[in-house]
Design an enzyme around this catalytic site. Structure first.
Site, PDB file in Angstrom:
ATOM      1  N   THR A   1       3.558 -12.734   3.457  1.00 43.81           N
ATOM      2  CA  THR A   1       2.275 -13.440   2.257  1.00 43.81           C
ATOM      3  C   THR A   1       3.343 -14.853   2.322  1.00 43.81           C
ATOM      4  O   THR A   1       4.005 -14.896   2.681  1.00 43.81           O
ATOM      5  CB  THR A   1       1.949 -12.651   1.255  1.00 43.81           C
ATOM      6  OG1 THR A   1       0.900 -12.953   0.603  1.00 43.81           O
ATOM      7  CG2 THR A   1       3.536 -12.387   0.431  1.00 43.81           C
TER       8      THR A   1
ATOM      9  N   ASP B   1       0.801  -0.787  -0.018  1.00 37.25           N
ATOM     10  CA  ASP B   1       0.420   0.180   0.665  1.00 37.25           C
ATOM     11  C   ASP B   1       0.621   1.436  -0.223  1.00 37.25           C
ATOM     12  O   ASP B   1       0.751   3.129   0.713  1.00 37.25           O
ATOM     13  CB  ASP B   1      -0.903   0.743   0.921  1.00 37.25           C
ATOM     14  CG  ASP B   1      -2.008  -1.626   1.165  1.00 37.25           C
ATOM     15  OD1 ASP B   1      -2.220  -1.417   0.070  1.00 37.25           O
ATOM     16  OD2 ASP B   1      -1.963  -1.788   2.173  1.00 37.25           O
TER      17      ASP B   1
ATOM     18  N   THR C   1      -9.392  -4.806   1.388  1.00 35.36           N
ATOM     19  CA  THR C   1     -10.282  -5.490   2.391  1.00 35.36           C
ATOM     20  C   THR C   1     -10.986  -4.174   3.302  1.00 35.36           C
ATOM     21  O   THR C   1     -12.058  -4.932   4.413  1.00 35.36           O
ATOM     22  CB  THR C   1      -9.344  -6.319   3.493  1.00 35.36           C
ATOM     23  OG1 THR C   1      -8.164  -5.619   4.465  1.00 35.36           O
ATOM     24  CG2 THR C   1      -8.955  -7.279   3.612  1.00 35.36           C
ATOM     25  N   GLY C   2     -10.420  -3.473   2.731  1.00 39.96           N
ATOM     26  CA  GLY C   2     -11.263  -1.894   3.738  1.00 39.96           C
ATOM     27  C   GLY C   2     -11.188  -1.549   5.378  1.00 39.96           C
ATOM     28  O   GLY C   2     -11.597  -0.903   6.116  1.00 39.96           O
TER      29      GLY C   2
ATOM     30  N   THR D   1      -5.542 -11.449   4.184  1.00 41.39           N
ATOM     31  CA  THR D   1      -6.745 -10.732   3.572  1.00 41.39           C
ATOM     32  C   THR D   1      -7.923 -11.864   2.910  1.00 41.39           C
ATOM     33  O   THR D   1      -8.783 -11.779   2.110  1.00 41.39           O
ATOM     34  CB  THR D   1      -6.155 -10.077   1.603  1.00 41.39           C
ATOM     35  OG1 THR D   1      -5.551 -11.390   1.571  1.00 41.39           O
ATOM     36  CG2 THR D   1      -4.889  -8.954   2.300  1.00 41.39           C
TER      37      THR D   1
ATOM     38  N   LYS E   1       2.146   1.989  -4.738  1.00 41.82           N
ATOM     39  CA  LYS E   1       3.065   1.437  -6.058  1.00 41.82           C
ATOM     40  C   LYS E   1       1.836   1.948  -7.543  1.00 41.82           C
ATOM     41  O   LYS E   1       2.188   1.836  -8.583  1.00 41.82           O
ATOM     42  CB  LYS E   1       3.702   0.187  -6.089  1.00 41.82           C
ATOM     43  CG  LYS E   1       4.234  -0.839  -5.050  1.00 41.82           C
ATOM     44  CD  LYS E   1       4.014  -1.847  -5.157  1.00 41.82           C
ATOM     45  CE  LYS E   1       2.718  -2.870  -4.110  1.00 41.82           C
ATOM     46  NZ  LYS E   1       2.720  -2.589  -3.260  1.00 41.82           N
TER      47      LYS E   1
ATOM     48  N   GLY F   1       5.086  11.808  -4.558  1.00 36.35           N
ATOM     49  CA  GLY F   1       3.971  11.934  -4.691  1.00 36.35           C
ATOM     50  C   GLY F   1       3.175  12.957  -4.205  1.00 36.35           C
ATOM     51  O   GLY F   1       3.347  13.113  -3.171  1.00 36.35           O
ATOM     52  N   VAL F   2       2.388  14.522  -4.647  1.00 34.44           N
ATOM     53  CA  VAL F   2       1.750  15.446  -3.692  1.00 34.44           C
ATOM     54  C   VAL F   2       0.149  15.400  -4.136  1.00 34.44           C
ATOM     55  O   VAL F   2      -0.455  16.119  -3.490  1.00 34.44           O
ATOM     56  CB  VAL F   2       2.350  16.889  -4.588  1.00 34.44           C
ATOM     57  CG1 VAL F   2       4.098  16.299  -3.660  1.00 34.44           C
ATOM     58  CG2 VAL F   2       1.987  16.693  -5.511  1.00 34.44           C
TER      59      VAL F   2
ATOM     60  N   GLN G   1       2.250  -6.465  -2.869  1.00 33.49           N
ATOM     61  CA  GLN G   1       2.809  -7.047  -1.342  1.00 33.49           C
ATOM     62  C   GLN G   1       3.991  -6.376  -0.938  1.00 33.49           C
ATOM     63  O   GLN G   1       3.892  -5.088  -2.331  1.00 33.49           O
ATOM     64  CB  GLN G   1       2.597  -8.101  -0.892  1.00 33.49           C
ATOM     65  CG  GLN G   1       1.545  -8.489  -0.305  1.00 33.49           C
ATOM     66  CD  GLN G   1       0.445  -9.674  -1.775  1.00 33.49           C
ATOM     67  OE1 GLN G   1       1.449 -10.077  -2.899  1.00 33.49           O
ATOM     68  NE2 GLN G   1      -0.780  -9.101  -2.299  1.00 33.49           N
TER      69      GLN G   1
ATOM     70  N   GLY H   1      -4.060  -5.147  -3.628  1.00 35.31           N
ATOM     71  CA  GLY H   1      -5.507  -3.837  -4.061  1.00 35.31           C
ATOM     72  C   GLY H   1      -4.220  -2.406  -4.426  1.00 35.31           C
ATOM     73  O   GLY H   1      -3.587  -2.269  -3.906  1.00 35.31           O
TER      74      GLY H   1
HETATM   75  P1  IMP Z   1      -2.276 -12.808   2.350  1.00 38.11           P
HETATM   76  O1  IMP Z   1      -1.663 -12.418   1.197  1.00 38.11           O
HETATM   77  O2  IMP Z   1      -3.834 -12.520   2.053  1.00 38.11           O
HETATM   78  O3  IMP Z   1      -1.904 -13.990   3.189  1.00 38.11           O
HETATM   79  O4  IMP Z   1      -1.891 -11.819   3.782  1.00 38.11           O
HETATM   80  C1  IMP Z   1      -0.604 -11.981   4.483  1.00 38.11           C
HETATM   81  C2  IMP Z   1      -0.548 -10.688   5.266  1.00 38.11           C
HETATM   82  O5  IMP Z   1      -0.035 -10.033   4.647  1.00 38.11           O
HETATM   83  C3  IMP Z   1      -1.372 -10.005   5.772  1.00 38.11           C
HETATM   84  O6  IMP Z   1      -0.734  -9.389   7.282  1.00 38.11           O
HETATM   85  C4  IMP Z   1      -1.718  -9.108   5.470  1.00 38.11           C
HETATM   86  O7  IMP Z   1      -3.050  -7.658   5.434  1.00 38.11           O
HETATM   87  C5  IMP Z   1      -1.170  -8.598   4.161  1.00 38.11           C
HETATM   88  N1  IMP Z   1      -0.947  -8.341   3.072  1.00 38.11           N
HETATM   89  C6  IMP Z   1      -1.483  -9.352   1.814  1.00 38.11           C
HETATM   90  N2  IMP Z   1      -1.454  -8.834   0.736  1.00 38.11           N
HETATM   91  C7  IMP Z   1      -1.199  -6.880   0.638  1.00 38.11           C
HETATM   92  C8  IMP Z   1      -1.655  -5.543   0.050  1.00 38.11           C
HETATM   93  O8  IMP Z   1      -1.321  -6.200  -0.771  1.00 38.11           O
HETATM   94  N3  IMP Z   1      -1.122  -4.769   0.763  1.00 38.11           N
HETATM   95  C9  IMP Z   1      -0.888  -4.771   2.240  1.00 38.11           C
HETATM   96  N4  IMP Z   1      -1.198  -5.797   2.750  1.00 38.11           N
HETATM   97  C10 IMP Z   1      -1.261  -6.796   2.472  1.00 38.11           C
HETATM   98 MG    MG Z   2      -2.409  -2.364  -1.877  1.00 37.68          MG
END
Ligand code: IMP
Ligand code: MG
Length: 456
Positions: free
Chosen positions: A247, A15, A309-310, A130, A18, A439-440, A232, A42
Site C-alpha cells: 500500500t 484482514d 472489495t468483496g 482497492t 485486528k 480468537g475462536v 493494512q 476494512g
Molecule cells: P491500496 O492500498 O488500495 O493501494 O492496495 C494495495 C494493496 O494492499 C492491494 O494488494 C490491496 O488488496 C491491499 N490492501 C489495502 N488495504 C488492505 C486491507 O485493509 N486489507 C487487506 N489488503 C489491503
Molecule cells: Mg480488512
C-alpha cells in the site's frame, strides 16, 4: 504519570482480524486512534450478531466513552467517513461529539480513486489495489501538492469548488500527459458527481477538525491511555513489505507512531495480530498459498472475502518465517491468534518453518556437488520481502495435528484440546513472543485471554 500507548498491528497482508482485538482492547482505552492508511482498510466488527464494516473510523468506536482520533497519517475520504458516521448514529451510536480529525490529515479528493483505477490499468503487473485512491493521494502528499483537512475547513463554502478545481487541473495536467483528454474527462465527470457530497460531508466533519497532535499529547500527559489501531499490515508496508505489491503508507508500528506524531518510546505494547493460517487479497508473493482444495476449504470456513472489495481472498498455511520478520520489524510484545476454530477443522495442519532459498548456492554442498551449484538451496529461517528473491524460495512445512472439535465456546486456554494448545505453543516457541489473545469465533465475545509464554 503519562498514559500508556498500545499499538495493534497486522502481521501479514491485512484482514487478520485486528478489529476484533481492538474492539476488546478499546474497552480499557480512553482514546482510540487510526494512524495510517485510509478507506482501503476494512474492519468487520460483529456486535450482538450484527456486522459493522468500518473503513475509516477506528473499531474502538464501539466503546461509547472513548475519544476517537483520526490521526495526521490517515488519508481521509470525507464522503466515506461521513457515511460511516451516519450509519452508526442511525443505530444509536453517538460518534461526532467525541471525534477528533487531524487538521494535517490529507484528503482523498474525488479524482483520486479515478486516478487509482487509471494508474492500475497502466501497470503491466497489477498490484490489485482497492481503488480507494491511496496511491494518488500519497503521491500528492509527498509531492507536496496535497489538500489537507485544514485547507478544506479554512476554505469558505464558495471556495470549496475552487479548491477542488485547482486540484482537478493539477491532476489533469499531470495525468493528461499520459493519456491526454480521456482521463481528463473521466476525472472531471467523477468530480462533477461528488463535489456536492463533499460539501455536505465537510460541513459536518469540519467542526471536528483540530490539532490532534497537541490534544493527544495533553491527554497522554493527563494519564489517559491511547490505543492505536493499525490498518493494512506489515507485508503491505511500503518500506518493509514486498514493494511494489504494497500500500502507499507505513502500517508498521513506527508508521503508527508517525501517524499520530508520538515518539517510538511512548509505545508500551505492540500487539501483532495473525490468523492461524494466512490470506492475502490483491496480487503479490504469497509463498504458502494453497490454490487447491485446502485453500478453498480455508476460504469457505473462514469466510475469507474482502470487507472493502468483496474479493475472494487467496488462502494458505501459516508462514512462520514471515511472522518472525513481522515480530522483528514491529518489535512485537505480544501476539493475537485469530481463527483457531477455522484451522481446527483440518486433521493435519501445515505450518511453514523455513524456506528453501535457491538465490545463493549453498557453499558446503557446492564443494561436494559442483555440477548442481544452482540447484542446491540454502535452508533458511531468514525472510526476505523482495519479490524477485521470494520467487526463488520454497516453503518447508511441518505438520501438526488438528481436529480440535468445536472450540467456539472455550474461554480459557487450559480448556482447549491438547492439539489446539500444541498448535499455539508451537507459534509462541517459534517466534519467542507470548500469545495474549486467541480468537475462536467471529463475535467480540469469542476470545480467549491468556499469557502463553515461549518455552524456548
Ligand atoms: P491500496 O492500498 O488500495 O493501494 O492496495 C494495495 C494493496 O494492499 C492491494 O494488494 C490491496 O488488496 C491491499 N490492501 C489495502 N488495504 C488492505 C486491507 O485493509 N486489507 C487487506 N489488503 C489491503
Ligand atoms: Mg480488512
Amino acid at each position: 504519570m503519562r498514559g500508556k500507548v498500545t499499538a495493534v498491528v497486522g502481521t501479514k497482508w491485512g484482514d487478520e482480524g485486528k478489529g476484533k482485538i481492538i474492539d476488546y482492547l478499546a474497552q480499557k482505552a480512553d482514546i482510540v486512534a487510526r494512524a495510517t492508511g485510509g478507506s482501503n482498510a476494512g474492519h468487520r466488527v460483529v456486535i450482538n450478531g450484527k456486522a459493522y464494516p468500518l473503513h475509516l473510523l477506528p473499531s474502538g468506536v464501539f466503546n461509547p466513552n472513548a475519544k476517537i482520533v483520526i490521526g495526521n497519517g490517515v488519508y481521509v475520504d470525507p464522503v466515506v467517513l461521513y457515511k460511516e458516521i451516519k450509519a452508526l448514529e442511525d443505530d444509536g451510536i453517538e460518534v461526532l461529539s467525541r471525534l477528533y480529525i487531524s487538521e494535517k490529515a490529507h484528503v482523498v479528493m474525488p479524482f483520486h480513486p479515478v486516478l487509482d483505477e487509471y494508474e492500475e490499468s497502466l501497470r503491466e503487473n497489477k498490484i490489485g489495489t482497492t481503488k480507494r485512491g491511496m496511491g494518488p493521494v500519497a503521491q500528492d502528499k509527498y509531492g507536496r501538492f496535497g489538500t489537507r483537512m485544514l485547507d478544506f475547513v479554512s476554505a469558505k463554502q464558495d471556495v470549496l469548488h475552487s479548491v477542488v478545481d485547482d486540484q482537478i487541473s493539477y491532476a489533469s495536467r499531470m495525468k493528461c500527459k499520459l493519456e491526454n483528454e480521456r482521463i481528463g474527462l473521466e476525472i472531471a465527470m467523477a468530480c462533477g458527481r461528488s463535489v456536492g457530497e463533499y460539501e455536505e460531508a465537510i460541513k459536518v466533519l469540519g467542526k471536528r477538525v483540530c490539532d490532534t497532535i497537541s490534544l493527544v499529547h495533553q491527554w497522554l500527559e493527563a494519564g489517559e491511555n491511547l490505543l492505536i489501531e493499525g490498518a493494512q499490515a506489515t507485508l503491505l508496508d511500503i518500506d518493509a513489505g514486498s514493494y511494489p505489491f504494497t500500500t502507499s503508507s507505513n502500517p508498521i508500528a513506527s508508521g503508527m507512531c508517525t501517524g499520530v506524531a508520538i515518539g517510538p518510546t511512548y509505545l508500551s505494547k505492540v500487539i501483532g495480530v495473525l490468523k492461524a493460517y494466512d490470506s492475502r487479497v490483491g496480487e503479490g508473493p504469497f509463498l504458502t498459498e494453497d490454490t487447491g482444495v485446502n485453500g478453498s476449504k480455508i476460504r469457505e470456513l473462514g469466510h475469507e472475502y474482502g470487507t472493502t472489495t468483496g474479493r475472494p481472498r487467496r488462502c494458505g498455511w501459516l508462514d512462520l518465517v514471515a511472522l518472525n520478520y513481522s515480530c522483528r520489524v514491529n518489535g512485537l510484545t505480544g501476539l493475537a491468534v485469530n481463527h483457531l476454530d477455522t484451522i481446527g477443522n483440518f486433521a493435519k495442519i501445515k505450518v511453514c518453518v523455513a524456506y528453501k532459498n535457491f538465490n545463493e548456492p549453498n557453499p558446503v554442498e557446492c564443494e561436494i556437488n559442483n555440477d548442481e551449484r544452482r540447484t542446491v538451496p540454502y535452508v533458511t529461517k531468514e525472510f526476505t520481502s523482495e519479490v524477485q528473491k521470494l520467487k526463488n524460495c520454497e516453503p518447508i512445512y511441518e505438520e501438526l495435528d488438528g481436529n480440535f472439535g468445536d472450540i467456539s465456546k472455550v474461554r480459557r486456554f487450559k480448556d482447549l484440546p491438547k492439539n489446539a494448545q500444541n498448535y499455539l505453543q508451537f507459534i509462541a516457541d517459534y517466534t519467542g513472543v507470548p500469545i495474549l489473545y486467541v480468537g475462536v469465533g467471529p463475535g467480540r465475545e469469542d476470545l480467549i485471554k491468556c499469557n502463553l509464554k515461549p518455552t524456548k
